[in-house]
Scaffold this motif. Structure first.
Motif, PDB file in Angstrom:
ATOM      1  N   THR A   1       0.852  -1.196   0.000  1.00  0.00           N
ATOM      2  CA  THR A   1       0.000   0.000   0.000  1.00  0.00           C
ATOM      3  C   THR A   1       0.885   1.241   0.000  1.00  0.00           C
ATOM      4  OG1 THR A   1      -1.921   1.015   1.048  1.00  0.00           O
ATOM      5  CG2 THR A   1      -0.268   0.069   2.527  1.00  0.00           C
ATOM      6  N   LEU A   2       0.372   2.370   0.485  1.00  0.00           N
ATOM      7  CA  LEU A   2       1.070   3.642   0.425  1.00  0.00           C
ATOM      8  C   LEU A   2       1.955   3.858   1.647  1.00  0.00           C
ATOM      9  CD1 LEU A   2      -1.899   5.929  -0.748  1.00  0.00           C
ATOM     10  CD2 LEU A   2      -0.523   4.299  -2.068  1.00  0.00           C
ATOM     11  N   CYS A   3       2.827   4.845   1.560  1.00  0.00           N
ATOM     12  CA  CYS A   3       3.625   5.242   2.720  1.00  0.00           C
ATOM     13  C   CYS A   3       2.695   5.715   3.835  1.00  0.00           C
ATOM     14  CB  CYS A   3       4.572   6.381   2.355  1.00  0.00           C
ATOM     15  SG  CYS A   3       5.853   5.958   1.153  1.00  0.00           S
ATOM     16  N   MET A   4       3.038   5.362   5.054  1.00  0.00           N
ATOM     17  CA  MET A   4       2.240   5.800   6.193  1.00  0.00           C
ATOM     18  C   MET A   4       2.380   7.302   6.420  1.00  0.00           C
ATOM     19  SD  MET A   4       0.624   3.177   7.269  1.00  0.00           S
ATOM     20  CE  MET A   4       0.468   2.829   5.509  1.00  0.00           C
ATOM     21  N   SER A   5       3.494   7.877   5.961  1.00  0.00           N
ATOM     22  CA  SER A   5       3.705   9.316   6.122  1.00  0.00           C
ATOM     23  C   SER A   5       3.024  10.127   5.035  1.00  0.00           C
ATOM     24  CB  SER A   5       5.208   9.622   6.108  1.00  0.00           C
ATOM     25  OG  SER A   5       5.807   9.087   4.934  1.00  0.00           O
ATOM     26  N   ALA A   6       2.386   9.448   4.079  1.00  0.00           N
ATOM     27  CA  ALA A   6       1.655  10.163   3.033  1.00  0.00           C
ATOM     28  C   ALA A   6       0.604  11.068   3.668  1.00  0.00           C
ATOM     29  CB  ALA A   6       1.001   9.172   2.080  1.00  0.00           C
ATOM     30  N   GLN A   7       0.406  12.237   3.066  1.00  0.00           N
ATOM     31  CA  GLN A   7      -0.465  13.247   3.656  1.00  0.00           C
ATOM     32  C   GLN A   7      -1.790  13.347   2.913  1.00  0.00           C
ATOM     33  OE1 GLN A   7       0.196  15.013   6.568  1.00  0.00           O
ATOM     34  NE2 GLN A   7       1.744  13.393   6.589  1.00  0.00           N
ATOM     35  N   GLN A   8      -2.880  13.324   3.678  1.00  0.00           N
ATOM     36  CA  GLN A   8      -4.218  13.549   3.155  1.00  0.00           C
ATOM     37  C   GLN A   8      -4.805  14.785   3.813  1.00  0.00           C
ATOM     38  OE1 GLN A   8      -5.073   8.794   3.211  1.00  0.00           O
ATOM     39  NE2 GLN A   8      -6.745  10.043   2.448  1.00  0.00           N
ATOM     40  N   LYS A   9      -5.960  15.198   3.348  1.00  0.00           N
ATOM     41  CA  LYS A   9      -6.566  16.437   3.841  1.00  0.00           C
ATOM     42  C   LYS A   9      -6.794  16.388   5.351  1.00  0.00           C
ATOM     43  CE  LYS A   9      -8.881  20.379   3.182  1.00  0.00           C
ATOM     44  NZ  LYS A   9      -8.295  21.607   2.622  1.00  0.00           N
ATOM     45  N   LEU A  10      -7.278  15.230   5.850  1.00  0.00           N
ATOM     46  CA  LEU A  10      -7.636  15.141   7.262  1.00  0.00           C
ATOM     47  C   LEU A  10      -6.463  14.794   8.162  1.00  0.00           C
ATOM     48  CD1 LEU A  10     -11.118  13.351   7.369  1.00  0.00           C
ATOM     49  CD2 LEU A  10     -10.593  15.777   7.617  1.00  0.00           C
ATOM     50  N   SER A  11      -5.530  13.982   7.651  1.00  0.00           N
ATOM     51  CA  SER A  11      -4.445  13.527   8.507  1.00  0.00           C
ATOM     52  C   SER A  11      -3.455  12.739   7.652  1.00  0.00           C
ATOM     53  CB  SER A  11      -5.002  12.640   9.642  1.00  0.00           C
ATOM     54  OG  SER A  11      -4.000  12.306  10.573  1.00  0.00           O
ATOM     55  N   SER A  12      -2.574  12.017   8.318  1.00  0.00           N
ATOM     56  CA  SER A  12      -1.631  11.154   7.601  1.00  0.00           C
ATOM     57  C   SER A  12      -2.325   9.862   7.183  1.00  0.00           C
ATOM     58  CB  SER A  12      -0.435  10.831   8.493  1.00  0.00           C
ATOM     59  OG  SER A  12      -0.862  10.059   9.605  1.00  0.00           O
ATOM     60  N   HIS A  13      -1.755   9.202   6.183  1.00  0.00           N
ATOM     61  CA  HIS A  13      -2.305   7.906   5.767  1.00  0.00           C
ATOM     62  C   HIS A  13      -2.169   6.882   6.894  1.00  0.00           C
ATOM     63  CE1 HIS A  13      -3.920   5.316   2.669  1.00  0.00           C
ATOM     64  NE2 HIS A  13      -3.060   4.392   2.993  1.00  0.00           N
ATOM     65  N   TYR A  14      -1.240   7.099   7.790  1.00  0.00           N
ATOM     66  CA  TYR A  14      -1.080   6.244   8.979  1.00  0.00           C
ATOM     67  C   TYR A  14      -2.390   6.149   9.754  1.00  0.00           C
ATOM     68  CZ  TYR A  14       1.018   4.780  13.488  1.00  0.00           C
ATOM     69  OH  TYR A  14       1.340   4.119  14.656  1.00  0.00           O
TER      70      TYR A  14
END
Length: 929
Positions: A548-561
């Motif tokens: 899947t994606l990096c946990m540090s990836a950034q989304q509008k609400l928070s990190s993908h983590y």
């Protein structure tokens, strides 16, 4: 010198004291604060069951702790092996490291099972301050004087107790000084309040070390007891343990398991992953909800609203430990008191399921390998030429130009718009796959979804603020961030533009865990705490970013983590909303990834099942589990997706699949064909019978969906939901029910021509011929030839049916008929919900018909409860009545004699045909004995 009798007496006394101690007999210093009161109380309730006694053996809160609490042999370390709670979950510890944590070390033979390093009876933890009233309930502060062994331990917590309803207790534990990520479900959670005098539970709070106990008020049974092990709360590690009221636990999906979970030191990880169903793996969905069957038909449920990676350890005490890698502890306890009430209370929180379009309950056909539009057209035509019902033709990714979504191949699928129009003219529907990965490697200006997405800033970013690029079917791909409102608008624009060319009737969102063929991104992931947390649950691949994606990836609400497990839900929400706005009809969405509340927006299928008998068998508990999770529109790929099926397996799977709420045959590229028409004539006849039976029952199935949409009933349900006081039903998952009255008993073993089926107490009639079975609650050996699936109707119920056709468009115009299963007293009842099958919010806008059918005193009467829909032209064409004690002398329909009726003395079945009674008017059918 002691005599023998004195020694015996002393030994007995010591044994008694040890027993009382190990069973947590009330001791000084246990100090509990009862909910809503400030005074300190001791636990003085007597032991109420063997399960409760076992659950309390490791209860914290004993007398003052020894200075050498961690040293083996100390009385603080005398917990029975099955009652040990692991103090070394994060890593293997030596004896010295274990005792340095203040824990007990006790080696055991064997490598699996109870932990060697475990918490002592009194382990220092949080101290709870006084409860104070708030507008929502009560609150208290928890403080820890000494940090735990966890990195970034949080020393001060805020407890909030929210009394939701009479049957629901809501508690949260969060950082008192800083903001942490909290899950907000689409549409929010309804607020309600309870009268403290009428609640089903009593909550008690232990102040030092902190823990709480929830009891059932009616019988004092302990539902939860978190004092059995310490509460831990650090930045990336949250842990809470509880005793369980029994070992009969279901839920905690998505996993390849029976309906009852194995409590023999089983670890379950909730982390959405592209993984074909098999044992000991985290699969496509995360549902942190479980339901426990108690004694005497009682049940309760627990929901942890947390979207981070979760591991749940089950142990035979019985007990359970939650471990989450982040967020907060947002806990709901549902008191039922029966299993169906637990599900209703859970769905009150996450939202009631959507009402599906009527056509979606028909038969669906798909294959990855319908490589051209010509092949797609030929398959659909072959189905109808062979007289097989087919409502929806699908295409997998074959249709897309270079596997890029929102395109279709101009050479192989150049006439796709025309094909869809043809399907619509024939009363069929069309669905295709829509992966979230957007190709990022096309030349600028040649692929509008990516170009426009870049301009509108809709894609997930990496830690440096650039668009994160992974790899899926089209190659390098960007991933939409569906937590961003602008992304949802862009997604709708993409669907609208494609729909203007290819007017699809629904969308199949796959690969939305989200899946990626590289770990994290094509550039890798940074070395950070998010990518390498102090503790990683047991996930496939060993790392959270595997597949899947990096946990540090950034989304509008928070990190993908924090948001990974929510990805499929947020995409389903966006897709449902887009289809609703574009088509102005009831949306159909099918998702692979799932999280609580997805049933409001989407159906689910169980992923890439293999074509074998084991996966056929385990598809039943998989479907039933999703029913418990509030996702009634669910099914497994009929005949299997991976590998070659056999004729016998496919027949049995078609028979079972005819009773999945969602029925689709889906096949992988390299496999032998498995469309029904490719098999021999006898096999085709058996499959056709199964499909026609399903289509005849669609009015009943549709009515069940109405009840789940409006009242949170279950559609496909395990027997324990309907018969909670029958101990034989507690673990059955080779049979299941539709609603409360239709019992499905499929063949699940190769070569079987008979099966042992359990029939709960009462009279059950074979739907095939009306043969009655009078059961005292027992297993019966039933014949099961290859062309028959055993279906039984419960006495006292009426099933509305309709003459089948090749599509639901045609079958909905056919005459209805009723199957009436009389009780011993000659009574029965049934109902029918009917609308146009696809308009939005027909129940909410009162644009529907609702009929009740009542049988008694040798007659059947209809009652028009609601008549605000289109029943004009629809008629009752006939009925069959099971359990008529003797041959009728004559039959009357609305007072006039009926000439076409038969009666079988062997099965006591009355059949009336050639009726033409308007369904939009009250009717009466009488028989005179």
């Amino acid at each position: 010198m002691f005599t023998g009798s004195t020694v015996a007496a002393l030994l007995f006394a010591f044994s008694l004291l040890a027993f009382l101690y190990n069973n947590n007999w009330p001791r000084l210093g246990s100090g509990l604060v009862r909910s809503g009161r400030d005074e300190q109380r001791e636990i003085k309730a007597p032991e109420r069951s063997v399960n409760e006694a076992a659950a309390r053996r490791n209860t914290a809160g004993s007398a003052v702790r020894s200075e050498k609490v961690g040293i083996s042999g100390d009385r603080e370390c005398t917990a029975a092996p099955e009652a040990r709670f692991d103090c070394a979950r994060d890593r293997t510890l030596t004896r010295g490291e274990c005792e340095e944590r203040g824990c007990c070390y006790g080696p055991l033979s064997g490598s699996a099972g109870p932990p060697w390093c475990f918490y002592p009876r009194s382990y220092p933890g949080y101290t709870m301050g006084p409860l104070s009233p708030t507008t929502r309930g009560q609150t208290a502060t928890l403080t820890r004087k000494k940090p735990s062994y966890l990195p970034k331990d949080i020393s001060s917590l805020r407890l909030e107790v929210i009394e939701e309803t009479t049957g629901c207790l809501h508690l949260t534990l969060k950082d008192a000084s800083s903001q942490r990520y909290e899950v907000h479900l689409p549409g929010g959670i309804p607020e309600s309040s309870a009268d403290n005098q009428s609640v089903f539970y009593a909550a008690e709070y232990q102040s030092d070390p902190f823990g709480f106990i929830v009891r059932r008020r009616s019988n004092g049974r302990v539902i939860m007891n978190t004092t059995v092990a310490p509460l831990l709360f650090a930045d990336q590690y949250l842990q809470m343990s509880t005793s369980l009221a029994s070992s009969l636990v279901s839920g905690l999906g998505e996993h390849y398991t029976s309906i009852l979970l194995d409590l023999n030191w089983t670890s379950l990880t909730l982390w959405n992953r592209d993984m074909a169903p098999h044992a000991d793996a985290n699969l496509y969905g995360a549902h942190p909800f479980y339901i426990v069957q108690e004694e005497d038909g009682f049940a309760h449920g627990v929901f942890l609203l947390n979207s981070n990676a979760i591991e749940v350890m089950l142990q035979p005490t019985p007990a359970l430990t939650w471990v989450s890698t982040g967020g907060i502890l947002d806990l709901y306890v549902f008191l039922g008191p029966d299993p169906q009430s637990v599900i209703r209370q859970y769905l009150h929180i996450i939202g009631y399921p959507m009402m599906p379009p009527y056509w979606s309950l028909g038969f669906h056909l798909c294959r990855w390998g319908y490589t051209t539009s010509k092949t797609t057209r030929r398959v659909a035509q072959s189905m109808h030429d062979a007289n097989f019902p087919l409502d929806v033709q699908w295409n997998d990714l074959d249709y897309a130009n270079k596997r890029r979504v929102f395109t279709f191949d101009p050479w192989r699928f150049g006439d796709l718009p025309e094909i869809v129009d043809e399907f619509h003219q024939r009363g069929m529907k069309y669905i295709l796959i829509l992966d979230p990965g957007i190709s990022s490697s096309s030349l600028p200006g040649t692929y509008p979804p990516f170009d426009d997405g870049l301009k509108r800033d809709v894609f997930i970013k990496n830690a440096t603020g650039h668009v994160l690029i992974g790899k899926v079917w089209p190659g390098p791909t960007a991933f939409p961030d569906f937590t961003n409102p602008e992304t949802r608008t862009w997604w709708e624009d993409c669907i609208r533009d494609f729909h203007s060319k290819v007017p699809v009737d629904g969308l199949w969102i796959d690969m939305n865990e989200p899946a990626s063929f590289v770990q994290g991104s094509v550039e890798g992931c940074p070395d950070s705490d998010l990518e390498n947390p102090p503790y990683t649950p047991r996930v496939v691949g060993g790392r959270l970013n595997s597949g899947t994606l990096c946990m540090s990836a950034q989304q509008k609400l928070s990190s993908h983590y924090n948001l990974h497990n929510l990805y499929g839900l947020t995409e389903a929400y966006a897709t449902h909303s887009a289809l609703k706005n574009i088509r102005r009809k009831r949306p159909f969405v099918l998702s692979r990834s799932s999280y609580p509340s997805i049933g409001r927006f989407s159906g689910v299928w169980t992923g890439d099942v293999r074509s074998d008998w084991e996966q056929l068998r385990f598809s039943i508990p998989a479907v039933l589990q999703f029913g418990l999770f509030g996702v009634p529109l669910v099914g497994a790929d009929v005949c299997g997706f991976g590998g070659d099926t056999t004729e016998e397996l496919c027949i049995r799977w078609m028979q079972l699949g005819a009773f999945y709420p969602f029925m689709r045959n889906h096949n992988d590229k390299p496999n032998a064909p498995q469309e029904p028409y490719v098999f021999g004539q006898k096999a085709q006849a058996a499959m056709r019978t199964a499909l026609n039976l399903r289509y005849s029952l669609l009015p009943f199935l549709y009515t069940l969906f109405h009840h789940t949409h409006t009242s949170a009933d279950t559609v496909a349900r395990p027997l324990f939901i309907e018969f909670p006081t029958d101990p034989n039903c507690q673990s059955i998952d080779k049979q299941f029910l539709w609603g409360s009255l239709l019992l499905i008993s499929p063949v699940l073993e190769e070569g079987a021509v008979e099966l042992a089926a359990y029939l709960p107490r009462g009279t059950w009639y074979s739907l095939h011929d009306g043969q009655p079975f009078y059961s005292g609650g027992q297993y019966l050996l039933l014949p099961a030839p290859l062309d028959i699936i055993n279906i039984h109707v419960r006495e006292g119920h009426i099933i509305p049916q309709q003459e089948p056709a090749l599509t639901t468009t045609a079958s909905r115009r056919n005459p209805f008929f009723l199957t009436v299963a009389l009780s011993a007293g000659g009574w029965a009842r049934g109902d029918l919900f009917w609308d146009d099958g696809e308009s939005l919010d027909t129940f909410e806008t009162q644009n529907y018909c609702y009929l009740i059918f009542i049988a008694g005193q040798s007659q059947i009467v209809s009652e028009l409860v609601k008549l605000n829909g289109d029943l004009d032209g629809l008629v009752l064409g006939g009925l069959q009545v099971f359990g008529v004690p003797s041959p009728p002398r004559f039959v009357l329909a609305n007072g006039e004699k009926v000439g076409d009726f038969t009666y079988r003395t062997d099965t006591k079945v009355l059949t009336v045909t050639k009726l033409a009674l308007s369904m939009s008017e009250v009717f009466t059918v009488q028989w005179t004995l």
